[in-house]
Design an enzyme around this catalytic site. Structure first.
Site, PDB file in Angstrom:
ATOM      1  N   ARG A 172      11.291  -1.120  11.215  1.00  0.00           N
ATOM      2  CA  ARG A 172      10.213  -0.731  12.133  1.00  0.00           C
ATOM      3  C   ARG A 172      10.140  -1.665  13.328  1.00  0.00           C
ATOM      4  NH1 ARG A 172       5.093   0.180   8.210  1.00  0.00           N
ATOM      5  NH2 ARG A 172       4.101  -0.994   9.870  1.00  0.00           N
ATOM      6  N   LYS A 188       0.839  -1.208   0.000  1.00  0.00           N
ATOM      7  CA  LYS A 188       0.000   0.000   0.000  1.00  0.00           C
ATOM      8  C   LYS A 188       0.876   1.262   0.000  1.00  0.00           C
ATOM      9  CE  LYS A 188      -1.986  -1.081   3.918  1.00  0.00           C
ATOM     10  NZ  LYS A 188      -1.271  -2.348   4.238  1.00  0.00           N
ATOM     11  N   ARG A 244      11.845  -5.204   4.894  1.00  0.00           N
ATOM     12  CA  ARG A 244      11.596  -3.765   4.666  1.00  0.00           C
ATOM     13  C   ARG A 244      12.576  -2.896   5.466  1.00  0.00           C
ATOM     14  NH1 ARG A 244       5.756  -1.810   5.381  1.00  0.00           N
ATOM     15  NH2 ARG A 244       5.934  -2.987   7.312  1.00  0.00           N
ATOM     16  N   ARG A 295      -0.220  -9.010  13.510  1.00  0.00           N
ATOM     17  CA  ARG A 295      -0.821  -7.999  12.613  1.00  0.00           C
ATOM     18  C   ARG A 295      -1.613  -8.673  11.493  1.00  0.00           C
ATOM     19  NH1 ARG A 295       4.357  -4.940  10.998  1.00  0.00           N
ATOM     20  NH2 ARG A 295       3.035  -4.018   9.404  1.00  0.00           N
ATOM     21  N   ARG A 318      -9.736   0.748   8.733  1.00  0.00           N
ATOM     22  CA  ARG A 318      -9.237  -0.582   9.051  1.00  0.00           C
ATOM     23  C   ARG A 318     -10.243  -1.392   9.850  1.00  0.00           C
ATOM     24  NH1 ARG A 318      -3.342   0.293   8.762  1.00  0.00           N
ATOM     25  NH2 ARG A 318      -2.332  -1.568   9.532  1.00  0.00           N
TER      26      ARG A 318
HETATM   27  P1  AP5 Z   1       4.857  -1.601   1.858  1.00  0.00           P
HETATM   28  O1  AP5 Z   1       4.489  -0.790   0.671  1.00  0.00           O
HETATM   29  O2  AP5 Z   1       5.617  -0.930   2.943  1.00  0.00           O
HETATM   30  O3  AP5 Z   1       3.573  -2.361   2.427  1.00  0.00           O
HETATM   31  P2  AP5 Z   1       2.295  -1.816   3.197  1.00  0.00           P
HETATM   32  O4  AP5 Z   1       1.103  -2.469   2.608  1.00  0.00           O
HETATM   33  O5  AP5 Z   1       2.304  -0.320   3.251  1.00  0.00           O
HETATM   34  O6  AP5 Z   1       2.595  -2.485   4.601  1.00  0.00           O
HETATM   35  P3  AP5 Z   1       2.571  -1.939   6.091  1.00  0.00           P
HETATM   36  O7  AP5 Z   1       3.263  -2.994   6.914  1.00  0.00           O
HETATM   37  O8  AP5 Z   1       3.103  -0.542   6.203  1.00  0.00           O
HETATM   38  O9  AP5 Z   1       1.080  -1.948   6.366  1.00  0.00           O
HETATM   39  P4  AP5 Z   1       0.381  -1.941   7.684  1.00  0.00           P
HETATM   40  O10 AP5 Z   1      -0.974  -1.696   7.228  1.00  0.00           O
HETATM   41  O11 AP5 Z   1       0.588  -3.098   8.568  1.00  0.00           O
HETATM   42  O12 AP5 Z   1       1.158  -0.780   8.503  1.00  0.00           O
HETATM   43  P5  AP5 Z   1       0.724   0.679   8.933  1.00  0.00           P
HETATM   44  O13 AP5 Z   1       1.935   1.507   8.948  1.00  0.00           O
HETATM   45  O14 AP5 Z   1      -0.457   1.146   8.189  1.00  0.00           O
HETATM   46  O15 AP5 Z   1       5.701  -2.874   1.337  1.00  0.00           O
HETATM   47  C1  AP5 Z   1       6.269  -3.776   2.248  1.00  0.00           C
HETATM   48  C2  AP5 Z   1       7.662  -4.207   1.731  1.00  0.00           C
HETATM   49  O16 AP5 Z   1       7.503  -4.944   0.518  1.00  0.00           O
HETATM   50  C3  AP5 Z   1       8.589  -3.029   1.388  1.00  0.00           C
HETATM   51  O17 AP5 Z   1       9.900  -3.349   1.787  1.00  0.00           O
HETATM   52  C4  AP5 Z   1       8.496  -2.900  -0.139  1.00  0.00           C
HETATM   53  O18 AP5 Z   1       9.713  -2.430  -0.694  1.00  0.00           O
HETATM   54  C5  AP5 Z   1       8.204  -4.344  -0.562  1.00  0.00           C
HETATM   55  N1  AP5 Z   1       7.338  -4.437  -1.726  1.00  0.00           N
HETATM   56  C6  AP5 Z   1       6.261  -3.649  -2.037  1.00  0.00           C
HETATM   57  N2  AP5 Z   1       5.695  -4.050  -3.185  1.00  0.00           N
HETATM   58  C7  AP5 Z   1       6.427  -5.132  -3.615  1.00  0.00           C
HETATM   59  C8  AP5 Z   1       6.343  -5.979  -4.762  1.00  0.00           C
HETATM   60  N3  AP5 Z   1       5.397  -5.816  -5.690  1.00  0.00           N
HETATM   61  N4  AP5 Z   1       7.258  -6.974  -4.878  1.00  0.00           N
HETATM   62  C9  AP5 Z   1       8.235  -7.164  -3.924  1.00  0.00           C
HETATM   63  N5  AP5 Z   1       8.365  -6.370  -2.826  1.00  0.00           N
HETATM   64  C10 AP5 Z   1       7.466  -5.368  -2.681  1.00  0.00           C
HETATM   65  O19 AP5 Z   1       0.219   0.421  10.444  1.00  0.00           O
HETATM   66  C11 AP5 Z   1       1.114   0.111  11.481  1.00  0.00           C
HETATM   67  C12 AP5 Z   1       0.358   0.054  12.786  1.00  0.00           C
HETATM   68  O20 AP5 Z   1      -0.235   1.342  13.077  1.00  0.00           O
HETATM   69  C13 AP5 Z   1      -0.833  -0.925  12.842  1.00  0.00           C
HETATM   70  O21 AP5 Z   1      -0.420  -2.241  13.180  1.00  0.00           O
HETATM   71  C14 AP5 Z   1      -1.689  -0.283  13.944  1.00  0.00           C
HETATM   72  O22 AP5 Z   1      -1.195  -0.559  15.223  1.00  0.00           O
HETATM   73  C15 AP5 Z   1      -1.519   1.206  13.669  1.00  0.00           C
HETATM   74  N6  AP5 Z   1      -2.538   1.726  12.716  1.00  0.00           N
HETATM   75  C16 AP5 Z   1      -2.310   2.276  11.509  1.00  0.00           C
HETATM   76  N7  AP5 Z   1      -3.465   2.633  10.919  1.00  0.00           N
HETATM   77  C17 AP5 Z   1      -4.445   2.302  11.795  1.00  0.00           C
HETATM   78  C18 AP5 Z   1      -5.861   2.396  11.741  1.00  0.00           C
HETATM   79  N8  AP5 Z   1      -6.506   2.910  10.675  1.00  0.00           N
HETATM   80  N9  AP5 Z   1      -6.563   1.945  12.800  1.00  0.00           N
HETATM   81  C19 AP5 Z   1      -5.945   1.439  13.891  1.00  0.00           C
HETATM   82  N10 AP5 Z   1      -4.609   1.313  13.999  1.00  0.00           N
HETATM   83  C20 AP5 Z   1      -3.863   1.742  12.954  1.00  0.00           C
END
Ligand code: AP5
Length: 217
Positions: free
Chosen positions: A160, A13, A127, A171, A88
């Protein structure tokens, strides 16, 4: 153009959102990034959120809903935005819908990235993110020139806190329990477009752009 990027942790994402904002000049609103910044600054919200994030749990709805409502009012969101990691839960989606209705606005597309679960784990463990400019890398799939240094700005790369294997598994479970129901939620509202998130980043981006462009006429 108002977009939601939906998908499990590691689906890409953030990676795809960063490519889309360059193309369309609209902001990426990542609740994860906003929360991590608050944790770093040790604001009262950050201190509260940290325990949930470190445990791989969701931060309470009222906290994130407040963050997004405030962010959407800012000037740079007038021409559209990309929500990354929000909503979410069904409660967050309902709240977003009420806010948008009040503002006589709407979501154009919910773009859901699908990735096989074994791939998610390897994507997240590899990552690395730049402390200075926020650029994202993967040690194998999108490597920086040097493993500890950002290719873009020379900043330090870090892993992270919630990207440890045990937390990742939690997660992924939380995603299945609380976020996956949004797939049918948005399908029922005719907003959902599912995109294969496996394969090359540029190909996935092209598929997302095709969906966006086809609806713009
Ligand atoms: P990346 O693009 O970083 O993936 P992502 O989908 O953004 O993954 P996240 O882990 O950031 O998502 P998340 O939803 O768990 O975390 P968030 O920060 O929102 O890609 C991942 C890796 O793969 C990278 O190294 C990239 O280079 C590689 N990659 C990408 N595409 C690729 C491809 N096609 N092929 C190969 N490699 C590839 O949330 C973190 C925490 O915050 C949550 O756990 C929660 O505690 C809190 N939080 C955030 N939002 C909320 C909410 N709305 N409600 C409640 N809690 C929340």
């Amino acid at each position: 153009m108002n977009l939601i990027l939906l998908g499990p942790p590691g689906a890409g994402k953030g990676t795809q959102a960063k490519m889309l904002i360059k193309r369309y000049g609209i902001p990426q609103i990542s609740t994860g990034d906003i929360l991590r910044a608050a944790v770093k600054e040790q604001t009262p919200m950050g201190v509260k959120a940290k325990a949930f994030m470190d445990a791989g749990a969701l931060v309470p709805d009222e906290v994130v809903v407040g963050i997004v409502e405030e962010r959407l009012q800012q000037q740079d969101c007038r021409g559209g935005y990309i929500l990354d990691g929000f909503p979410r839960t069904v409660a967050q989606a309902d709240s977003l819908s009420r806010t948008l209705q009040k503002n006589e606005s709407d979501i154009d597309h919910v773009l859901a990235l699908t990735v096989r679960s074994e791939e998610l784990l390897s994507r997240i463990t590899g990552r690395r993110t730049c402390r200075s400019c926020g650029a994202g890398y993967h040690l194998l799939f999108d490597p920086p020139k040097s493993p500890e240094t950002c290719t873009e700005c020379g900043g330090e790369l870090y892993q992270r806190d919630d990207d440890r294997e045990e937390t990742i598994r939690r997660r992924l479970d939380v995603y299945q329990e609380q976020t996956a129901p949004l797939i049918s939620y948005y399908a029922e509202r005719n907003l959902l477009k599912t995109v294969d998130g496996m394969g090359e980043m540029a190909v996935i981006q092209a598929n997302l752009v095709q969906i966006i462009e086809s609806s713009r006429g």
